[in-house]
Scaffold this motif. Structure first.
Motif, PDB file in Angstrom:
ATOM      1  N   HIS A 255       0.832  -1.205   0.000  1.00 20.43           N
ATOM      2  CA  HIS A 255       0.000   0.000   0.000  1.00 20.43           C
ATOM      3  C   HIS A 255       0.864   1.252   0.000  1.00 20.43           C
ATOM      4  N   PHE A 256       1.899   1.290   0.840  1.00 20.00           N
ATOM      5  CA  PHE A 256       2.763   2.460   0.916  1.00 20.00           C
ATOM      6  C   PHE A 256       3.601   2.616  -0.348  1.00 20.00           C
ATOM      7  N   ARG A 257       4.024   1.532  -0.950  1.00 20.08           N
ATOM      8  CA  ARG A 257       4.778   1.641  -2.198  1.00 20.08           C
ATOM      9  C   ARG A 257       3.930   2.329  -3.274  1.00 20.08           C
ATOM     10  N   ARG A 258       2.665   1.951  -3.360  1.00 16.81           N
ATOM     11  CA  ARG A 258       1.784   2.580  -4.345  1.00 16.81           C
ATOM     12  C   ARG A 258       1.593   4.067  -4.051  1.00 16.81           C
ATOM     13  N   ARG A 259       1.448   4.394  -2.787  1.00 11.87           N
ATOM     14  CA  ARG A 259       1.235   5.793  -2.416  1.00 11.87           C
ATOM     15  C   ARG A 259       2.496   6.632  -2.632  1.00 11.87           C
ATOM     16  N   LEU A 260       3.652   6.053  -2.378  1.00 15.13           N
ATOM     17  CA  LEU A 260       4.902   6.760  -2.653  1.00 15.13           C
ATOM     18  C   LEU A 260       5.078   6.990  -4.146  1.00 15.13           C
ATOM     19  N   ASP A 261       4.747   5.982  -4.938  1.00 16.64           N
ATOM     20  CA  ASP A 261       4.815   6.134  -6.395  1.00 16.64           C
ATOM     21  C   ASP A 261       3.910   7.274  -6.854  1.00 16.64           C
ATOM     22  N   ALA A 262       2.697   7.325  -6.288  1.00  9.72           N
ATOM     23  CA  ALA A 262       1.743   8.361  -6.672  1.00  9.72           C
ATOM     24  C   ALA A 262       2.246   9.749  -6.286  1.00  9.72           C
ATOM     25  N   ALA A 263       2.868   9.861  -5.117  1.00  8.24           N
ATOM     26  CA  ALA A 263       3.403  11.157  -4.685  1.00  8.24           C
ATOM     27  C   ALA A 263       4.545  11.602  -5.595  1.00  8.24           C
ATOM     28  N   GLU A 264       5.400  10.662  -5.993  1.00 10.68           N
ATOM     29  CA  GLU A 264       6.516  11.005  -6.883  1.00 10.68           C
ATOM     30  C   GLU A 264       6.003  11.453  -8.248  1.00 10.68           C
ATOM     31  N   GLU A 265       4.925  10.825  -8.715  1.00 13.24           N
ATOM     32  CA  GLU A 265       4.346  11.219  -9.994  1.00 13.24           C
ATOM     33  C   GLU A 265       3.745  12.622  -9.934  1.00 13.24           C
ATOM     34  N   LYS A 266       3.293  13.008  -8.762  1.00 16.97           N
ATOM     35  CA  LYS A 266       2.690  14.338  -8.572  1.00 16.97           C
ATOM     36  C   LYS A 266       3.748  15.443  -8.514  1.00 16.97           C
ATOM     37  N   ALA A 267       4.983  15.061  -8.199  1.00 17.41           N
ATOM     38  CA  ALA A 267       6.042  16.042  -7.970  1.00 17.41           C
ATOM     39  C   ALA A 267       6.641  16.561  -9.279  1.00 17.41           C
ATOM     40  N   LEU A 268       7.371  17.656  -9.156  1.00 17.32           N
ATOM     41  CA  LEU A 268       8.128  18.194 -10.275  1.00 17.32           C
ATOM     42  C   LEU A 268       9.292  17.270 -10.615  1.00 17.32           C
ATOM     43  N   THR A 269       9.857  17.414 -11.772  1.00 20.37           N
ATOM     44  CA  THR A 269      11.041  16.644 -12.150  1.00 20.37           C
ATOM     45  C   THR A 269      12.216  17.066 -11.266  1.00 20.37           C
ATOM     46  N   PRO A 270      13.289  16.271 -11.219  1.00 17.93           N
ATOM     47  CA  PRO A 270      14.450  16.672 -10.402  1.00 17.93           C
ATOM     48  C   PRO A 270      14.996  18.044 -10.784  1.00 17.93           C
ATOM     49  N   GLU A 271      15.055  18.329 -12.085  1.00 15.53           N
ATOM     50  CA  GLU A 271      15.588  19.624 -12.523  1.00 15.53           C
ATOM     51  C   GLU A 271      14.674  20.771 -12.098  1.00 15.53           C
ATOM     52  N   LYS A 272      13.369  20.603 -12.328  1.00 13.96           N
ATOM     53  CA  LYS A 272      12.427  21.647 -11.945  1.00 13.96           C
ATOM     54  C   LYS A 272      12.327  21.777 -10.426  1.00 13.96           C
ATOM     55  N   SER A 273      12.504  20.675  -9.715  1.00 14.27           N
ATOM     56  CA  SER A 273      12.497  20.723  -8.250  1.00 14.27           C
ATOM     57  C   SER A 273      13.681  21.540  -7.748  1.00 14.27           C
ATOM     58  N   ARG A 274      14.850  21.317  -8.338  1.00 18.80           N
ATOM     59  CA  ARG A 274      16.032  22.089  -7.949  1.00 18.80           C
ATOM     60  C   ARG A 274      15.805  23.573  -8.213  1.00 18.80           C
ATOM     61  N   ASP A 275      15.226  23.898  -9.360  1.00 22.62           N
ATOM     62  CA  ASP A 275      14.941  25.303  -9.672  1.00 22.62           C
ATOM     63  C   ASP A 275      13.929  25.887  -8.681  1.00 22.62           C
ATOM     64  N   PHE A 276      12.974  25.067  -8.269  1.00 22.08           N
ATOM     65  CA  PHE A 276      11.945  25.536  -7.335  1.00 22.08           C
ATOM     66  C   PHE A 276      12.563  25.836  -5.974  1.00 22.08           C
ATOM     67  N   ILE A 277      13.434  24.951  -5.493  1.00 20.65           N
ATOM     68  CA  ILE A 277      14.107  25.187  -4.209  1.00 20.65           C
ATOM     69  C   ILE A 277      14.937  26.469  -4.289  1.00 20.65           C
ATOM     70  N   HIS A 278      15.617  26.654  -5.416  1.00 17.65           N
ATOM     71  CA  HIS A 278      16.416  27.863  -5.603  1.00 17.65           C
ATOM     72  C   HIS A 278      15.528  29.112  -5.558  1.00 17.65           C
ATOM     73  N   MET A 279      14.342  29.021  -6.187  1.00 15.18           N
ATOM     74  CA  MET A 279      13.420  30.159  -6.203  1.00 15.18           C
ATOM     75  C   MET A 279      12.965  30.504  -4.784  1.00 15.18           C
ATOM     76  N   VAL A 280      12.598  29.476  -3.996  1.00 11.52           N
ATOM     77  CA  VAL A 280      12.148  29.719  -2.621  1.00 11.52           C
ATOM     78  C   VAL A 280      13.281  30.333  -1.807  1.00 11.52           C
ATOM     79  N   SER A 281      14.498  29.864  -2.022  1.00  6.27           N
ATOM     80  CA  SER A 281      15.650  30.392  -1.303  1.00  6.27           C
ATOM     81  C   SER A 281      15.844  31.874  -1.600  1.00  6.27           C
ATOM     82  N   LYS A 282      15.693  32.252  -2.845  1.00  5.79           N
ATOM     83  CA  LYS A 282      15.877  33.650  -3.239  1.00  5.79           C
ATOM     84  C   LYS A 282      14.785  34.541  -2.659  1.00  5.79           C
ATOM     85  N   GLU A 283      13.612  33.961  -2.435  1.00  6.75           N
ATOM     86  CA  GLU A 283      12.495  34.756  -1.905  1.00  6.75           C
ATOM     87  C   GLU A 283      12.612  35.028  -0.406  1.00  6.75           C
ATOM     88  N   LEU A 284      13.475  34.301   0.285  1.00  5.03           N
ATOM     89  CA  LEU A 284      13.620  34.492   1.728  1.00  5.03           C
ATOM     90  C   LEU A 284      14.336  35.809   2.039  1.00  5.03           C
TER      91      LEU A 284
END
Length: 284
Positions: A255-284
């Motif tokens: 059950h948890f494996r399926r839910r983790l898979d679903a959460a990963e599918e909902k997330a941004l790609t690794p590249e876009k995630s890195r850009d997003f973290i950078h954006m949040v950092s700049k906004e602080l």
């Protein structure tokens, strides 16, 4: 054999798997003890994680239970040979035992996956971020206990480094990124550390932004899935207001494996995630 009154989660996990094998074979503990040539209390104590068992006796038990998975047997042999404990034992009696169980779980995992909705993964927290988190606990901790917990948390992070670092895939919600634990400057340095971790070969960090909407596991706070060398021995750890919860039932793991898979599918790609973290950092 000496009785261990407070078996660790790993030791209880080992015993629980032996109990499952016995029950799958339709065998009672007294019958198993007779076939092994020992007392029924020995079987009970082994299954409760209170006693260890030699490799020879473990292989005999696996044969008695007609276990057909050689991979599972070898994984159990490995678990049986690791009862001595690791670096975390120096903290026993100084910080809550659940912290030690988490360190042990991470140490033996061959892969780690997590979803974090309100807090950043402990394996990536900076020293000042971790200290600020522990300072928020109620009732307040003594300064000594805060420092012990911080040191323990930082030492846990060694599993991500060295010659054979553990693969890690983490999903982090935007709310956890924007939580300014310790203040703006501490939060900014924490996000910079996350950006550095994104570059490590064994680490994948994915972000779910607010705009993505709801997702599975969003209400669970922190879920860690620790993969073992054999899938039957995987374990899930979840935070709760009263302490950590460890889950190992096969149906729940699936059950948890399926839910983790679903959460990963909902997330941004690794590249876009890195850009997003950078954006949040700049906004602080």
């Amino acid at each position: 054999m000496a009785t261990k009154h407070t078996p660790t989660i790993r030791q209880r996990r080992f015993g629980a798997e032996l109990r499952r094998l016995r029950e799958a074979a339709g065998m009672t503990a007294p019958t198993a003890a007779d076939l092994l040539g020992t007392d029924r209390t020995v079987i009970s104590n082994i299954e409760g994680g209170r006693f260890g068992i030699s490799e020879e006796r473990l292989r005999r038990l696996a044969s008695i239970y007609a276990c057909e998975s050689q991979e599972l047997v070898e994984a159990l042999v490995q678990m049986a040979g690791s009862r001595k404990g690791g670096w975390w034992e120096e903290y026993r009696g100084k910080i809550p035992p659940g912290f030690l169980d988490v360190a042990e779980l991470e140490h033996y995992a061959v892969r780690l996956r997590t979803v974090q909705t309100t807090l950043l993964p402990g394996l990536f927290q900076t020293e000042e971020h971790a200290r600020a988190l522990f300072d928020l606990l109620s009732p307040p901790l003594s300064r000594l206990e805060v420092e012990l917990r911080v040191t323990h948390r930082l030492t846990r992070q060694n599993v991500l480094h060295g010659d054979d670092p553990t693969p890690f895939a983490g999903v982090i919600h935007e709310s956890a990124l924007r939580m300014q634990v310790g203040g703006r400057d501490v939060a900014r340095r924490q996000l910079r550390h996350l950006l550095e971790a994104c570059e490590w070969d064994n680490v994948t960090l994915l972000v779910i932004p607010f705009a993505a909407g709801g997702f599975r596991l969003m209400g669970d706070g922190c879920v860690v899935y620790a993969s073992a060398p054999e899938a039957h021995l995987d374990t899930v750890h979840m935070d709760s207001p009263t302490g950590g919860v460890f889950i190992d039932a096969p149906t729940h793991l699936a059950h948890f494996r399926r839910r983790l898979d679903a959460a990963e599918e909902k997330a941004l790609t690794p590249e876009k995630s890195r850009d997003f973290i950078h954006m949040v950092s700049k906004e602080l």
